[in-house]
Design an enzyme around this catalytic site. Sequence first.
Site, PDB file in Angstrom:
ATOM      1  CG  ASN A   1       1.244 -12.046  -4.510  1.00  0.00           C
ATOM      2  OD1 ASN A   1       1.620 -11.745  -5.643  1.00  0.00           O
ATOM      3  ND2 ASN A   1      -0.016 -12.320  -4.212  1.00  0.00           N
ATOM      4  CD1 TRP A   2       7.072  -8.851  -4.512  1.00  0.00           C
ATOM      5  CD2 TRP A   2       8.290  -8.280  -6.310  1.00  0.00           C
ATOM      6  NE1 TRP A   2       8.400  -8.911  -4.160  1.00  0.00           N
ATOM      7  CE2 TRP A   2       9.169  -8.565  -5.239  1.00  0.00           C
ATOM      8  CE3 TRP A   2       8.834  -7.900  -7.556  1.00  0.00           C
ATOM      9  CZ2 TRP A   2      10.562  -8.479  -5.367  1.00  0.00           C
ATOM     10  CZ3 TRP A   2      10.232  -7.817  -7.688  1.00  0.00           C
ATOM     11  CH2 TRP A   2      11.068  -8.099  -6.595  1.00  0.00           C
ATOM     12  CE  LYS A   3      -1.624  -9.198  -3.570  1.00  0.00           C
ATOM     13  NZ  LYS A   3      -2.819  -8.829  -2.835  1.00  0.00           N
TER      14      LYS A   3
ATOM     15  CG  HIS B   1      -3.875 -14.382  -4.638  1.00  0.00           C
ATOM     16  ND1 HIS B   1      -4.808 -13.375  -4.652  1.00  0.00           N
ATOM     17  CD2 HIS B   1      -3.008 -14.096  -3.647  1.00  0.00           C
ATOM     18  CE1 HIS B   1      -4.498 -12.512  -3.695  1.00  0.00           C
ATOM     19  NE2 HIS B   1      -3.410 -12.920  -3.072  1.00  0.00           N
TER      20      HIS B   1
ATOM     21  CD  GLU C   1      -5.299  -9.840  -5.280  1.00  0.00           C
ATOM     22  OE1 GLU C   1      -4.306 -10.043  -5.997  1.00  0.00           O
ATOM     23  OE2 GLU C   1      -5.239  -9.230  -4.192  1.00  0.00           O
TER      24      GLU C   1
ATOM     25  CD  GLU D   1      -2.985 -14.825   0.727  1.00  0.00           C
ATOM     26  OE1 GLU D   1      -2.058 -14.114   1.099  1.00  0.00           O
ATOM     27  OE2 GLU D   1      -3.443 -14.798  -0.426  1.00  0.00           O
TER      28      GLU D   1
ATOM     29  N   GLY E   1      -5.111  -6.775   1.691  1.00  0.00           N
ATOM     30  CA  GLY E   1      -4.984  -5.400   1.207  1.00  0.00           C
ATOM     31  C   GLY E   1      -5.909  -4.426   1.919  1.00  0.00           C
TER      32      GLY E   1
ATOM     33  CB  SER F   1      -3.307  -6.764   6.499  1.00  0.00           C
ATOM     34  OG  SER F   1      -4.204  -6.288   5.504  1.00  0.00           O
TER      35      SER F   1
ATOM     36  N   GLY G   1       1.628  -9.396   0.628  1.00  0.00           N
ATOM     37  CA  GLY G   1       1.373  -8.585  -0.570  1.00  0.00           C
ATOM     38  C   GLY G   1       1.993  -7.212  -0.419  1.00  0.00           C
ATOM     39  N   GLY G   2       1.166  -6.233  -0.039  1.00  0.00           N
ATOM     40  CA  GLY G   2       1.579  -4.830   0.023  1.00  0.00           C
ATOM     41  C   GLY G   2       2.930  -4.592   0.685  1.00  0.00           C
TER      42      GLY G   2
HETATM   43  P1  PGA Z   1      -1.668  -8.071   1.565  1.00  0.00           P
HETATM   44  O1  PGA Z   1      -1.865  -9.212   0.460  1.00  0.00           O
HETATM   45  O2  PGA Z   1      -0.435  -8.455   2.371  1.00  0.00           O
HETATM   46  O3  PGA Z   1      -1.456  -6.817   0.772  1.00  0.00           O
HETATM   47  O4  PGA Z   1      -2.891  -8.049   2.401  1.00  0.00           O
HETATM   48  C1  PGA Z   1      -1.632 -10.563   0.752  1.00  0.00           C
HETATM   49  C2  PGA Z   1      -1.842 -11.400  -0.487  1.00  0.00           C
HETATM   50  O5  PGA Z   1      -2.734 -11.064  -1.287  1.00  0.00           O
HETATM   51  O6  PGA Z   1      -1.153 -12.404  -0.718  1.00  0.00           O
END
Ligand code: PGA
Length: 254
Positions: free
Chosen positions: A12-14, A98, A100, A170, A176, A216, A237-238
Amino acid sequence: MEKDRKLIIAGNWKMNKTVSESLDLIQGLLREVQQVKEVDMVVCPPFTALSEVSRKVIDTQIRLGAQNMSEQGVGAFTGEIAAEMLKEFLVRYVILGHSERRQYQEETDCLIAKKALAAHVASIKPIVCVGETLEQRESGVTNDVVGSQIKGSLAGLSSQQMLETIIAYEPVWAIGTGKTASSEQAQEVHQFIRGVLSDLHGDEIARQVRIQYGGSVKPGNARELMSQPDIDGALVGGASLDAKNFSEIILNSI
Ligand code: PGA
């Protein structure tokens, strides 16, 4: 490691990466994982890079995902993107709900369920995200929260659609933050989710649905997480923003 569900690892490149940065990333990734067949691999770039990334992944093992879509068909919905538009770029998956988006766009389970249905109508597989906050975990209501998100966000799906849906557990406190849920903590919730799916659609369907862990995930913790009996992949994500890290997560999971 043998599991009868195929692992699915999605990046997930956000809200990161311009088109040229996206192209660098996908090319780097293809160099590392071109040959991998054991894992379903998905990248979810921002909308603005879907077209270019789509051209690069066509005829490869990597599939394309989007990070959101509208619950509506095409029409007068300024600023929205319809499933039909995603299909033009051969988008096969879409991340929905998600944390967010639940937090910043105030998306509700009810809206997410509408989006999931719209995705299925367009033959796009939804990756539906659920997870508790730190406060909820500490007050002992993780299962209540996750159970009601699962029931609400997947409401109205047929059993066949359920089979084509991916769930991403998640924990919000692990996203993150560098704080991963321990593999035992994650497994416990994954097993609980499978139980809820079994109540909704029966054992046979519940046994086949893939449940990703997200929060993470890194090259160093991927193997341990993926070896849990009810963890069937990762939403990253990251670490998915770097070709080396993301490919190591994939390779370490096999
Ligand atoms: P993260 O994000 O790997 O940076 O913790 C995961 C996500 O939000 O899907």
